[in-house]
Design a protein around this motif. Structure first.
Motif, short mmCIF file in Angstrom:
data_model
loop_
_atom_site.label_atom_id
_atom_site.label_comp_id
_atom_site.label_asym_id
_atom_site.label_seq_id
_atom_site.Cartn_x
_atom_site.Cartn_y
_atom_site.Cartn_z
N GLU A 129 0.69 3.11 5.00
CA GLU A 129 -0.64 2.68 4.59
C GLU A 129 -0.55 1.41 3.77
OE1 GLU A 129 -2.79 5.71 2.54
OE2 GLU A 129 -2.43 7.27 4.06
N ALA A 130 -1.66 0.69 3.72
CA ALA A 130 -1.77 -0.51 2.89
C ALA A 130 -3.15 -0.57 2.29
CB ALA A 130 -1.48 -1.77 3.71
N GLY A 131 -3.23 -1.07 1.03
CA GLY A 131 -4.51 -1.10 0.35
C GLY A 131 -5.12 -2.48 0.22
N THR A 132 -4.37 -3.52 0.62
CA THR A 132 -4.88 -4.89 0.60
C THR A 132 -4.39 -5.61 1.85
OG1 THR A 132 -2.97 -5.92 -0.50
CG2 THR A 132 -4.66 -4.91 -1.92
N GLY A 133 -5.01 -6.74 2.12
CA GLY A 133 -4.57 -7.52 3.27
C GLY A 133 -3.15 -8.02 3.11
N ARG A 134 -2.79 -8.45 1.92
CA ARG A 134 -1.42 -8.93 1.68
C ARG A 134 -0.42 -7.79 1.85
NH1 ARG A 134 1.21 -12.85 2.72
NH2 ARG A 134 -0.46 -14.17 1.86
N GLU A 135 -0.77 -6.61 1.36
CA GLU A 135 0.12 -5.47 1.53
C GLU A 135 0.26 -5.10 3.00
OE1 GLU A 135 0.77 -0.89 -0.12
OE2 GLU A 135 -1.06 -1.98 -0.66
N ALA A 136 -0.82 -5.25 3.77
CA ALA A 136 -0.75 -4.97 5.20
C ALA A 136 0.25 -5.89 5.88
CB ALA A 136 -2.13 -5.12 5.83
N VAL A 137 0.23 -7.17 5.51
CA VAL A 137 1.19 -8.12 6.08
C VAL A 137 2.62 -7.70 5.76
CG1 VAL A 137 2.00 -10.51 6.01
CG2 VAL A 137 -0.46 -10.03 6.00
N ASP A 138 2.85 -7.33 4.50
CA ASP A 138 4.19 -6.94 4.07
C ASP A 138 4.64 -5.65 4.75
OD1 ASP A 138 4.22 -9.14 2.40
OD2 ASP A 138 3.63 -8.01 0.62
N ARG A 139 3.73 -4.68 4.88
CA ARG A 139 4.09 -3.39 5.47
C ARG A 139 4.38 -3.54 6.97
NH1 ARG A 139 5.93 0.69 3.01
NH2 ARG A 139 4.54 2.35 3.72
N VAL A 140 3.66 -4.42 7.64
CA VAL A 140 3.96 -4.67 9.05
C VAL A 140 5.36 -5.24 9.19
CG1 VAL A 140 3.40 -6.14 11.03
CG2 VAL A 140 1.57 -4.91 9.85
N ALA A 141 5.72 -6.16 8.29
CA ALA A 141 7.06 -6.75 8.34
C ALA A 141 8.14 -5.70 8.09
CB ALA A 141 7.16 -7.87 7.30
N GLN A 142 7.83 -4.75 7.22
CA GLN A 142 8.81 -3.71 6.88
C GLN A 142 8.94 -2.64 7.96
OE1 GLN A 142 7.19 -2.24 3.21
NE2 GLN A 142 7.74 -4.06 2.05
N LEU A 143 7.81 -2.23 8.52
CA LEU A 143 7.77 -1.04 9.38
C LEU A 143 7.70 -1.35 10.88
CD1 LEU A 143 5.26 1.07 7.26
CD2 LEU A 143 7.74 1.38 7.39
N SER A 144 7.24 -2.56 11.23
CA SER A 144 7.05 -2.92 12.65
C SER A 144 6.31 -1.83 13.42
CB SER A 144 8.41 -3.19 13.31
OG SER A 144 9.05 -4.29 12.73
N PRO A 145 5.11 -1.47 12.98
CA PRO A 145 4.35 -0.42 13.68
C PRO A 145 3.91 -0.90 15.06
CG PRO A 145 2.93 -1.53 12.12
CD PRO A 145 4.32 -2.08 11.89
N ASP A 146 3.60 0.06 15.92
CA ASP A 146 3.06 -0.30 17.23
C ASP A 146 1.64 -0.85 17.08
OD1 ASP A 146 5.31 0.66 18.74
OD2 ASP A 146 4.62 2.69 18.29
N VAL A 147 0.87 -0.23 16.17
CA VAL A 147 -0.53 -0.63 15.98
C VAL A 147 -0.85 -0.68 14.49
CG1 VAL A 147 -2.96 -0.06 16.41
CG2 VAL A 147 -1.24 0.39 18.17
N LEU A 148 -1.45 -1.78 14.05
CA LEU A 148 -2.04 -1.87 12.72
C LEU A 148 -3.54 -1.65 12.86
CD1 LEU A 148 -2.30 -2.66 9.69
CD2 LEU A 148 -2.40 -5.06 10.45
N VAL A 149 -4.07 -0.66 12.15
CA VAL A 149 -5.51 -0.43 12.09
C VAL A 149 -5.97 -0.97 10.75
CG1 VAL A 149 -7.36 1.28 12.07
CG2 VAL A 149 -5.36 1.62 13.56
N SER A 150 -6.74 -2.06 10.77
CA SER A 150 -7.08 -2.76 9.53
C SER A 150 -8.58 -2.97 9.37
CB SER A 150 -6.38 -4.12 9.50
OG SER A 150 -6.78 -4.88 8.37
#
Length: 217
Positions: free
Chosen positions: A46-67
């Motif tokens: 999960e991510a609580g901000t747009g910046r955190e979403a960017v960082d978490r995608v880089a860390q986890l490489s999810p198939d889908v980001l729901v934002s």
């Protein structure tokens, strides 16, 4: 396609790895509740901000980001642009309360793969995730219906011109392909832009992709 059918067509029944981004913890919990009964999906973070979403995608490489579209630090479109600088693999589904075409266009131009209205989340969220995970674009049913009705107003010639615009051709080049005068092409171009209320070449190209006239690069 129901979850069972999707499982059968997914290599080794691999689950879709989903990252949830929204600045409200209770909203993220609601998304989890919707997805927990989907056998072909798993929430990996999960991510609580747009910046955190960017960082978490880089860390986890999810198939889908729901934002969510509206988030602190970076909104959904801005976060999408940041992610697309280094990641073309993760599919991005934007959630929004706005049905305005400008918001949709902003999200899709940024590199999003889908746009889901929040008032349809309960019904459309799993379908939207499966659609973008499979490499297709997703629009909420209400948005798709609006686009379809507008698209149907275009004449066959205007659709031809739109397709060639999306291919990057100038009015002169289009005139040569269709054996028309440059002035006639300009009239068709102006008419189709007025009908669909899109006036930039890049936005016309994205629209043509959404309508299946051309394939994305």
């Amino acid at each position: 396609m129901n979850p069972e059918q999707f499982q059968e067509t997914t290599p080794e029944n691999k689950k879709i790895r989903v990252l949830l981004a929204d600045d409200h913890a209770m909203v993220r919990k609601g998304f989890r509740l919707i997805l927990q009964d989907e056998p072909d999906m798993e929430v990996v973070g999960e991510a609580g901000t747009g910046r955190e979403a960017v960082d978490r995608v880089a860390q986890l490489s999810p198939d889908v980001l729901v934002s969510d579209f509206s988030m602190p630090e970076l909104d959904g479109a801005q976060a999408t642009r940041e992610i697309r600088k280094t990641n073309q693999t993760t599919k991005i589904l934007i959630l929004s309360m706005y049905s305005n075409e400008n918001y949709l266009r902003n999200a899709m131009d940024a590199g999003a793969n889908g746009y889901l209205l929040k008032n349809a989340i309960d019904v459309e969220l799993p379908e939207a995730i499966r659609t973008v995970a499979s490499g297709k674009q997703f629009l909420s049913a209400a948005l798709a219906q609006n686009e379809d009705s507008t698209f149907d107003r275009l004449t066959p010639r205007e659709k031809q011109v739109l397709t060639l615009i999306a291919d990057g051709k100038s009015n002169k080049e289009i005139a040569g392909v269709l054996d028309l005068s440059v002035n006639t092409v300009a009239v068709h171009r102006a008419n189709l832009m007025d009908k669909i209320n899109i006036h930039k070449a890049t936005d016309l190209a994205m629209y043509a992709v959404r309508k299946g006239l051309v394939t994305p690069p």
